[in-house]
Design a protein around this motif. Structure first.
Motif, PDB file in Angstrom:
ATOM      1  N   ALA A 100       0.844  -1.201   0.000  1.00 30.43           N
ATOM      2  CA  ALA A 100       0.000   0.000   0.000  1.00 30.43           C
ATOM      3  C   ALA A 100       0.878   1.248   0.000  1.00 30.43           C
ATOM      4  N   GLY A 101       1.947   1.231   0.802  1.00 34.27           N
ATOM      5  CA  GLY A 101       2.877   2.357   0.824  1.00 34.27           C
ATOM      6  C   GLY A 101       3.555   2.550  -0.521  1.00 34.27           C
ATOM      7  N   LEU A 102       3.954   1.442  -1.137  1.00 26.89           N
ATOM      8  CA  LEU A 102       4.587   1.498  -2.454  1.00 26.89           C
ATOM      9  C   LEU A 102       3.649   2.114  -3.483  1.00 26.89           C
ATOM     10  N   ARG A 103       2.436   1.602  -3.564  1.00 29.63           N
ATOM     11  CA  ARG A 103       1.481   2.088  -4.564  1.00 29.63           C
ATOM     12  C   ARG A 103       1.122   3.544  -4.318  1.00 29.63           C
ATOM     13  N   MET A 104       1.065   3.940  -3.055  1.00 31.16           N
ATOM     14  CA  MET A 104       0.763   5.326  -2.715  1.00 31.16           C
ATOM     15  C   MET A 104       1.868   6.248  -3.215  1.00 31.16           C
ATOM     16  N   ILE A 105       3.114   5.866  -2.978  1.00 32.08           N
ATOM     17  CA  ILE A 105       4.245   6.719  -3.336  1.00 32.08           C
ATOM     18  C   ILE A 105       4.401   6.857  -4.844  1.00 32.08           C
ATOM     19  N   VAL A 106       4.370   5.743  -5.559  1.00 30.58           N
ATOM     20  CA  VAL A 106       4.643   5.791  -7.001  1.00 30.58           C
ATOM     21  C   VAL A 106       3.451   6.296  -7.807  1.00 30.58           C
ATOM     22  N   GLY A 107       2.243   6.181  -7.253  1.00 34.73           N
ATOM     23  CA  GLY A 107       1.072   6.715  -7.922  1.00 34.73           C
ATOM     24  C   GLY A 107       0.632   5.959  -9.150  1.00 34.73           C
ATOM     25  N   TRP A 157      11.322   2.698   1.719  1.00 36.95           N
ATOM     26  CA  TRP A 157      10.839   2.843   0.344  1.00 36.95           C
ATOM     27  C   TRP A 157      11.732   3.885  -0.314  1.00 36.95           C
ATOM     28  N   ARG A 158      12.194   3.629  -1.535  1.00 36.34           N
ATOM     29  CA  ARG A 158      13.110   4.554  -2.199  1.00 36.34           C
ATOM     30  C   ARG A 158      12.782   4.633  -3.686  1.00 36.34           C
ATOM     31  N   VAL A 159      12.548   5.844  -4.170  1.00 33.42           N
ATOM     32  CA  VAL A 159      12.236   6.070  -5.583  1.00 33.42           C
ATOM     33  C   VAL A 159      13.349   6.920  -6.186  1.00 33.42           C
ATOM     34  N   VAL A 160      14.035   6.345  -7.161  1.00 35.12           N
ATOM     35  CA  VAL A 160      15.138   7.037  -7.823  1.00 35.12           C
ATOM     36  C   VAL A 160      14.629   7.648  -9.123  1.00 35.12           C
ATOM     37  N   GLY A 161      14.768   8.969  -9.240  1.00 35.73           N
ATOM     38  CA  GLY A 161      14.345   9.668 -10.441  1.00 35.73           C
ATOM     39  C   GLY A 161      15.512  10.286 -11.169  1.00 35.73           C
ATOM     40  N   SER A 162      15.278  10.790 -12.366  1.00 36.32           N
ATOM     41  CA  SER A 162      16.351  11.390 -13.166  1.00 36.32           C
ATOM     42  C   SER A 162      16.828  12.714 -12.601  1.00 36.32           C
ATOM     43  N   LYS A 163      16.029  13.320 -11.696  1.00 36.90           N
ATOM     44  CA  LYS A 163      16.402  14.617 -11.126  1.00 36.90           C
ATOM     45  C   LYS A 163      16.491  14.585  -9.602  1.00 36.90           C
ATOM     46  N   GLY A 164      16.464  13.408  -9.033  1.00 35.30           N
ATOM     47  CA  GLY A 164      16.552  13.310  -7.582  1.00 35.30           C
ATOM     48  C   GLY A 164      15.983  12.001  -7.072  1.00 35.30           C
TER      49      GLY A 164
END
Length: 259
Positions: A100-107, A157-164
């Motif tokens: 649930a936390g994962l799906r919430m964060i990534v949208g 939980w960690r989301v790696v993006g191209s700008k941060g």
């Protein structure tokens, strides 16, 4: 009658489909009941904030969810027999919240998974370890690793993006349990905010608000808070069940059931 439940996650996909069909059969009636699934992670301010931050870190490159739990004999939930009497055991019982936390964060939704499961701690029902690759509907890939009982508990939980990068880590600050949300920018700077646990209170406030508004607008099609939706709960379960199915088949790619 309006209803809020916390046992929805102990249903399998066939039972969930039956329950959803029954609910939908009465959902067109005026004054229809509000069926809310008690998932506090979707109401924790840390996850609400992190979802907003993820939108600003550019293209999503990779997602990591690392769960090292502390489910041992000193944990008050360890001996509860009902948590041991359904397929998936503590992986499903605990894991749906982390999904649930994962799906919430990534949208967005998890579309497919490939997992390896194992059983090391024989005091726990099998499996007690799961390592899964997953793919999101936006094309990004990620990993979900869960160890039910660890000597060094850690939840990230960690989301790696191209700008941060956005990271949410469960922990304790000034005696309060909660989540530390950190934003790592492309220039190497880091800004962090700590959010004490309050998701249960927030979801209950919204549930009560929904009941009041639904009663005031009875017959006028009041829409309840979507984060409490039974569909959201079903989607959490579907991801974990796909991982468990893949693990039972030695890592075979499994598509996640759509709701």
């Amino acid at each position: 009658m309006n209803k809020k439940v916390g046992c929805f996650y102990f249903l399998g996909i066939p039972e969930i489909e039956t329950a959803l069909a029954s609910y939908k059969s009465v959902s067109t009636n005026p004054g229809q009941p509000i069926w809310a699934v008690a998932e506090n992670y979707r109401f924790e301010p840390a996850f609400v904030e992190s979802k907003k931050l993820v939108a600003g870190v550019g293209d999503m490159m990779n997602v990591q969810v690392i769960i090292e739990g502390s489910m041992n004999s000193s944990n008050p939930y360890f001996s509860s027999s009902w948590r041991r009497n359904f397929e998936g055991g503590f992986i499903l019982d605990m894991g749906v919240h982390f999904i649930a936390g994962l799906r919430m964060i990534v949208g967005c939704e998890v579309t497919s998974v490939s997992a390896i499961t194992s059983h090391i701690d024989r005091t726990l029902p099998p499996p007690d370890i799961i390592s899964s690759n997953f793919k999101l509907e936006n094309g990004c890939s990620g990993v979900f690793v869960m160890v039910v009982s660890s000597s060094s508990p850690k939840i990230i939980w960690r989301v790696v993006g191209s700008k941060g990068t956005v990271q949410v880590e469960r922990g304790k600050v000034d005696g309060k349990h909660g989540y530390l949300v950190s934003l790592y920018s492309a220039d190497g700077q880091c800004k962090s905010t700590f959010h004490p646990f309050c998701g249960v209170h927030e979801e209950l406030k919204i549930f009560i608000h929904d009941i009041v508004q639904a009663n005031l607008k009875q017959g006028n099609g009041y829409e309840a808070e979507p984060r409490s939706s039974f569909v959201e709960g079903a989607r959490d379960v579907a991801v974990l069940e796909a991982m468990l199915e893949s693990g039972s088949k030695g890592g075979t790619l499994v598509n996640v059931k759509k709701f």
